[in-house]
Design a protein around this motif. Structure first.
Motif, PDB file in Angstrom:
ATOM      1  N   ARG A 279      -8.545  -1.851   1.169  1.00 29.85           N
ATOM      2  CA  ARG A 279      -7.711  -2.445   0.031  1.00 29.85           C
ATOM      3  C   ARG A 279      -6.151  -1.843   0.435  1.00 29.85           C
ATOM      4  O   ARG A 279      -6.139  -0.762   0.960  1.00 29.85           O
ATOM      5  CB  ARG A 279      -8.116  -2.034  -1.263  1.00 29.85           C
ATOM      6  CG  ARG A 279      -8.387  -0.407  -1.525  1.00 29.85           C
ATOM      7  CD  ARG A 279      -9.279  -0.366  -2.780  1.00 29.85           C
ATOM      8  NE  ARG A 279      -9.408   1.130  -3.154  1.00 29.85           N
ATOM      9  CZ  ARG A 279     -10.254   1.334  -4.120  1.00 29.85           C
ATOM     10  NH1 ARG A 279     -10.979   0.754  -4.794  1.00 29.85           N
ATOM     11  NH2 ARG A 279     -10.596   2.904  -4.306  1.00 29.85           N
ATOM     12  N   GLY A 280      -5.200  -2.246  -0.323  1.00 30.48           N
ATOM     13  CA  GLY A 280      -3.839  -1.638  -0.332  1.00 30.48           C
ATOM     14  C   GLY A 280      -3.543  -0.565  -1.199  1.00 30.48           C
ATOM     15  O   GLY A 280      -4.323   0.127  -1.481  1.00 30.48           O
ATOM     16  N   ALA A 281      -2.411  -0.581  -1.686  1.00 30.22           N
ATOM     17  CA  ALA A 281      -1.852   0.659  -2.565  1.00 30.22           C
ATOM     18  C   ALA A 281      -2.890   0.623  -3.660  1.00 30.22           C
ATOM     19  O   ALA A 281      -3.470  -0.144  -4.307  1.00 30.22           O
ATOM     20  CB  ALA A 281      -0.527   0.142  -3.277  1.00 30.22           C
ATOM     21  N   GLN A 282      -3.275   2.039  -4.011  1.00 31.91           N
ATOM     22  CA  GLN A 282      -4.170   2.306  -5.024  1.00 31.91           C
ATOM     23  C   GLN A 282      -3.565   3.692  -5.852  1.00 31.91           C
ATOM     24  O   GLN A 282      -3.419   4.807  -5.371  1.00 31.91           O
ATOM     25  CB  GLN A 282      -5.598   2.609  -4.452  1.00 31.91           C
ATOM     26  CG  GLN A 282      -6.581   2.893  -5.476  1.00 31.91           C
ATOM     27  CD  GLN A 282      -6.944   1.855  -6.343  1.00 31.91           C
ATOM     28  OE1 GLN A 282      -6.716   0.775  -5.660  1.00 31.91           O
ATOM     29  NE2 GLN A 282      -7.629   2.157  -7.461  1.00 31.91           N
ATOM     30  N   VAL A 283      -3.006   3.368  -6.890  1.00 32.69           N
ATOM     31  CA  VAL A 283      -2.682   4.433  -7.998  1.00 32.69           C
ATOM     32  C   VAL A 283      -3.957   5.262  -8.629  1.00 32.69           C
ATOM     33  O   VAL A 283      -4.915   4.836  -8.880  1.00 32.69           O
ATOM     34  CB  VAL A 283      -1.770   3.868  -9.272  1.00 32.69           C
ATOM     35  CG1 VAL A 283      -1.459   4.929 -10.079  1.00 32.69           C
ATOM     36  CG2 VAL A 283      -0.766   2.908  -8.568  1.00 32.69           C
ATOM     37  N   PRO A 284      -3.979   6.596  -8.225  1.00 33.10           N
ATOM     38  CA  PRO A 284      -4.932   7.389  -8.655  1.00 33.10           C
ATOM     39  C   PRO A 284      -5.238   7.298 -10.298  1.00 33.10           C
ATOM     40  O   PRO A 284      -4.148   7.327 -11.051  1.00 33.10           O
ATOM     41  CB  PRO A 284      -4.818   8.731  -8.069  1.00 33.10           C
ATOM     42  CG  PRO A 284      -3.222   8.599  -8.106  1.00 33.10           C
ATOM     43  CD  PRO A 284      -2.968   7.271  -7.618  1.00 33.10           C
ATOM     44  N   ARG A 285      -6.369   7.432 -10.678  1.00 38.65           N
ATOM     45  CA  ARG A 285      -6.746   7.681 -12.104  1.00 38.65           C
ATOM     46  C   ARG A 285      -6.858   9.124 -12.425  1.00 38.65           C
ATOM     47  O   ARG A 285      -7.580   9.767 -11.956  1.00 38.65           O
ATOM     48  CB  ARG A 285      -7.907   6.919 -12.341  1.00 38.65           C
ATOM     49  CG  ARG A 285      -7.867   5.248 -12.402  1.00 38.65           C
ATOM     50  CD  ARG A 285      -9.042   4.630 -12.794  1.00 38.65           C
ATOM     51  NE  ARG A 285      -9.008   3.388 -12.639  1.00 38.65           N
ATOM     52  CZ  ARG A 285     -10.242   2.717 -12.843  1.00 38.65           C
ATOM     53  NH1 ARG A 285     -11.316   3.115 -12.985  1.00 38.65           N
ATOM     54  NH2 ARG A 285     -10.095   1.399 -12.577  1.00 38.65           N
ATOM     55  N   PHE A 318      -6.732   6.803  -3.760  1.00 41.79           N
ATOM     56  CA  PHE A 318      -5.332   7.029  -3.793  1.00 41.79           C
ATOM     57  C   PHE A 318      -4.931   6.586  -2.306  1.00 41.79           C
ATOM     58  O   PHE A 318      -5.265   6.861  -1.204  1.00 41.79           O
ATOM     59  CB  PHE A 318      -5.173   8.670  -3.962  1.00 41.79           C
ATOM     60  CG  PHE A 318      -3.812   8.712  -3.530  1.00 41.79           C
ATOM     61  CD1 PHE A 318      -2.828   8.387  -4.216  1.00 41.79           C
ATOM     62  CD2 PHE A 318      -3.546  10.041  -2.755  1.00 41.79           C
ATOM     63  CE1 PHE A 318      -1.338   8.785  -3.930  1.00 41.79           C
ATOM     64  CE2 PHE A 318      -2.223  10.384  -2.275  1.00 41.79           C
ATOM     65  CZ  PHE A 318      -0.978   9.870  -2.967  1.00 41.79           C
ATOM     66  N   VAL A 319      -4.051   5.566  -2.263  1.00 42.27           N
ATOM     67  CA  VAL A 319      -3.388   4.856  -1.268  1.00 42.27           C
ATOM     68  C   VAL A 319      -1.959   4.846  -1.530  1.00 42.27           C
ATOM     69  O   VAL A 319      -1.533   4.160  -2.530  1.00 42.27           O
ATOM     70  CB  VAL A 319      -3.925   3.680  -0.744  1.00 42.27           C
ATOM     71  CG1 VAL A 319      -3.440   3.267   0.330  1.00 42.27           C
ATOM     72  CG2 VAL A 319      -5.506   3.743  -0.605  1.00 42.27           C
ATOM     73  N   CYS A 320      -1.016   5.443  -0.752  1.00 41.99           N
ATOM     74  CA  CYS A 320       0.323   5.393  -0.914  1.00 41.99           C
ATOM     75  C   CYS A 320       1.116   5.331   0.313  1.00 41.99           C
ATOM     76  O   CYS A 320       0.607   5.591   1.487  1.00 41.99           O
ATOM     77  CB  CYS A 320       0.760   6.346  -2.083  1.00 41.99           C
ATOM     78  SG  CYS A 320       1.159   7.968  -1.257  1.00 41.99           S
ATOM     79  N   GLN A 321       2.430   4.912   0.207  1.00 42.02           N
ATOM     80  CA  GLN A 321       3.566   5.692   1.267  1.00 42.02           C
ATOM     81  C   GLN A 321       4.332   6.669   0.961  1.00 42.02           C
ATOM     82  O   GLN A 321       4.569   6.727  -0.279  1.00 42.02           O
ATOM     83  CB  GLN A 321       4.093   4.217   1.633  1.00 42.02           C
ATOM     84  CG  GLN A 321       3.343   3.139   2.330  1.00 42.02           C
ATOM     85  CD  GLN A 321       4.010   1.945   2.643  1.00 42.02           C
ATOM     86  OE1 GLN A 321       5.043   1.331   1.999  1.00 42.02           O
ATOM     87  NE2 GLN A 321       3.980   1.264   3.805  1.00 42.02           N
ATOM     88  N   ILE A 322       4.910   7.291   1.785  1.00 44.75           N
ATOM     89  CA  ILE A 322       5.968   8.127   1.288  1.00 44.75           C
ATOM     90  C   ILE A 322       7.057   8.066   2.143  1.00 44.75           C
ATOM     91  O   ILE A 322       7.280   7.834   3.489  1.00 44.75           O
ATOM     92  CB  ILE A 322       5.506   9.951   1.898  1.00 44.75           C
ATOM     93  CG1 ILE A 322       4.188  10.221   1.157  1.00 44.75           C
ATOM     94  CG2 ILE A 322       6.725  10.514   1.625  1.00 44.75           C
ATOM     95  CD1 ILE A 322       4.363  10.096  -0.517  1.00 44.75           C
ATOM     96  N   ARG A 323       8.253   7.486   1.312  1.00 43.51           N
ATOM     97  CA  ARG A 323       9.474   6.767   1.995  1.00 43.51           C
ATOM     98  C   ARG A 323      10.662   8.005   2.196  1.00 43.51           C
ATOM     99  O   ARG A 323      10.712   8.968   1.121  1.00 43.51           O
ATOM    100  CB  ARG A 323      10.121   5.751   1.097  1.00 43.51           C
ATOM    101  CG  ARG A 323       9.141   4.731   1.098  1.00 43.51           C
ATOM    102  CD  ARG A 323       9.664   3.342   0.385  1.00 43.51           C
ATOM    103  NE  ARG A 323       8.816   2.518   0.559  1.00 43.51           N
ATOM    104  CZ  ARG A 323       8.369   1.536  -0.382  1.00 43.51           C
ATOM    105  NH1 ARG A 323       9.005   1.872  -1.693  1.00 43.51           N
ATOM    106  NH2 ARG A 323       7.599   0.529  -0.374  1.00 43.51           N
ATOM    107  N   LYS A 324      11.221   8.081   3.237  1.00 44.30           N
ATOM    108  CA  LYS A 324      12.254   9.046   3.473  1.00 44.30           C
ATOM    109  C   LYS A 324      13.410   9.094   2.439  1.00 44.30           C
ATOM    110  O   LYS A 324      13.909  10.143   2.328  1.00 44.30           O
ATOM    111  CB  LYS A 324      12.617   8.837   5.211  1.00 44.30           C
ATOM    112  CG  LYS A 324      13.748   9.987   5.419  1.00 44.30           C
ATOM    113  CD  LYS A 324      14.153   9.398   6.758  1.00 44.30           C
ATOM    114  CE  LYS A 324      13.120   9.616   7.994  1.00 44.30           C
ATOM    115  NZ  LYS A 324      13.713   9.311   9.432  1.00 44.30           N
ATOM    116  N   ALA A 325      13.688   7.860   2.054  1.00 39.66           N
ATOM    117  CA  ALA A 325      14.892   7.738   1.053  1.00 39.66           C
ATOM    118  C   ALA A 325      14.216   8.454  -0.083  1.00 39.66           C
ATOM    119  O   ALA A 325      15.207   9.015  -0.993  1.00 39.66           O
ATOM    120  CB  ALA A 325      15.159   6.170   0.719  1.00 39.66           C
ATOM    121  N   ASP A 326      13.130   8.326  -0.542  1.00 39.97           N
ATOM    122  CA  ASP A 326      12.788   9.254  -1.834  1.00 39.97           C
ATOM    123  C   ASP A 326      12.465  10.465  -1.707  1.00 39.97           C
ATOM    124  O   ASP A 326      12.396  11.219  -2.716  1.00 39.97           O
ATOM    125  CB  ASP A 326      11.492   8.516  -2.260  1.00 39.97           C
ATOM    126  CG  ASP A 326      11.742   6.961  -2.685  1.00 39.97           C
ATOM    127  OD1 ASP A 326      12.777   6.609  -3.052  1.00 39.97           O
ATOM    128  OD2 ASP A 326      10.874   6.256  -2.619  1.00 39.97           O
TER     129      ASP A 326
END
Length: 373
Positions: A279-285, A318-326
């Motif tokens: 599965r893709g992005a997953q916001v943790p509970r 929990f699945v996410c990306q960490i972006r350099k701009a942020d």
């Protein structure tokens, strides 16, 4: 045929009466040795109380059948024991009877590569235990030490553990046992603060430093690590040891387990993967007033077409990306650690704590041992 079906009594009768063929010879147009024929029967035939493939193999090896008889491709019985339908127990028997763990087939491949391809973890463990090398080049000048990293996280975790062991090193999570009593095979919980120490119970975690018999040196009394002692070594959260990141949850449609998908395409037997693994992005509970502590995997971009760090935990809660701009500074620090201390400079595992879905604190002061996800 008697060897293939595991007819131990019939095989014994032939050998002891002198009616058996030369046990060092080969049969069929594929030139299989007798050790391989016993293995094939064990791999392919339904269990039968009248069959004893393991007993037949041991008897043959003890009565002159060599463990290393190459077939037309150069495979020995050990190669076949580590490929499809792997039998690590039979691989061990072959190795105990002198099989060469580094025998190369006609293409220069060793048994270890077959175990990697089929994710035969038990076979990898046995081969490494008996001295399988990671630096043997095949006909394309490619070594097992270069190949294993492409065979998935479970293979990588086993190989990296053995590389540390051979170098005389160890990591806290290499063996899943209680830090105090060394108990294994039970449900263990790690230290929620550093994620690098396991306890089997609250009693072991909070016990004072009692002297007990060492499992390493049974006649030597030594003080075992417990929470009162461990808390002095447990790295606390600080600006130097941690990085605070802001996760991004958009732009991830699905995770693709590359090694698993490759095995499927090549026709290798594979275990069914949980749906959560793709599965893709997953916001943790995270319940109000609480945080979420976990071990995370961080993957750096593998090509110039990618720019974000990929981050997820074992259960993909929990699945996410960490972006350099942020995260300009945090991104730089995490990437540097992964590139210099991670597996092949591509991925690394860390202890982390989520304060909220928008705040991830990663402990980068220590890279954890490779995990099976």
């Amino acid at each position: 045929m008697e060897v293939f079906i595991g007819a131990l009594d019939a095989v014994k009768e032939r050998v002891e009466s002198g009616r058996a063929p030369d046990l060092t010879g080969q049969e069929t147009g594929y030139k299989y040795g007798y050790a391989a024929l016993a293995l094939f029967g064990a791999q392919r035939l339904e269990p039968n109380p009248r069959s004893d493939h393991v007993g037949t193999l041991k008897y043959l090896l003890e009565h002159g059948a060599p463990p290393d008889v190459p077939d037309v491709v150069g495979y020995t019985a050990l190669h076949h024991a580590c490929m499809a339908y792997p039998r690590a127990d039979i691989a061990r028997i072959l190795l105990e009877h002198g099989a060469d763990p580094n025998w190369q087939d006609r293409f220069g491949d060793v048994a270890l590569n077959g175990a990697f391809q089929n994710e035969s973890l038990d076979a990898i463990e046995v081969l490494m235990e008996f001295g399988a090398r990671l630096d043997i080049k095949d006909a394309d000048d490619y070594t097992p030490g270069e190949f294993f990293i492409k065979c998935g996280p479970r293979v990588t975790a086993v190989v990296q553990k053995w590389k540390r062991k051979r170098a005389g090193e160890s990591a806290p999570l290499d063996e899943k046992t209680c830090t105090v009593c060394r108990k294994g095979g039970v449900q263990l919980k790690w230290c929620a603060r550093c994620h690098k120490t396991w306890y089997c119970s609250k009693e072991c975690q909070s016990a004072p430093r009692f002297l007990r018999l060492s499992l390493v040196a049974p006649l030597t009394l030594q003080a075992e690590l417990d929470w009162p002692g461990h808390k002095l070594e447990c790295i606390s959260d600080s600006a130097e040891s941690t990085v605070t990141l802001k996760p991004a949850y958009d732009g991830i449609t699905a995770l693709l387990p590359i090694a698993h998908t490759t095995r499927q395409l090549l026709g290798h037997p594979v275990e069914r993967q949980p749906a959560r693994n793709t599965r893709g992005a997953q916001v943790p509970r995270i319940p109000p007033g609480q945080t979420k502590k976990m071990i995370i995997k961080v993957q750096v971009p593998l090509s110039s077409l990618m720019s974000d760090l990929m981050v997820y935990d074992k259960k993909r809660s929990f699945v996410c990306q960490i972006r350099k701009a942020d995260n300009p500074e945090g991104y730089r620090r995490v990437e540097q650690v992964v590139r210099t201390k991670g597996v092949a400079g591509a991925k690394a595992y860390f202890s982390a704590e989520m304060k909220s879905p928008d705040e991830l604190v990663v402990k980068i002061s220590e890279v954890l041992p490779e995990q099976a996800f």
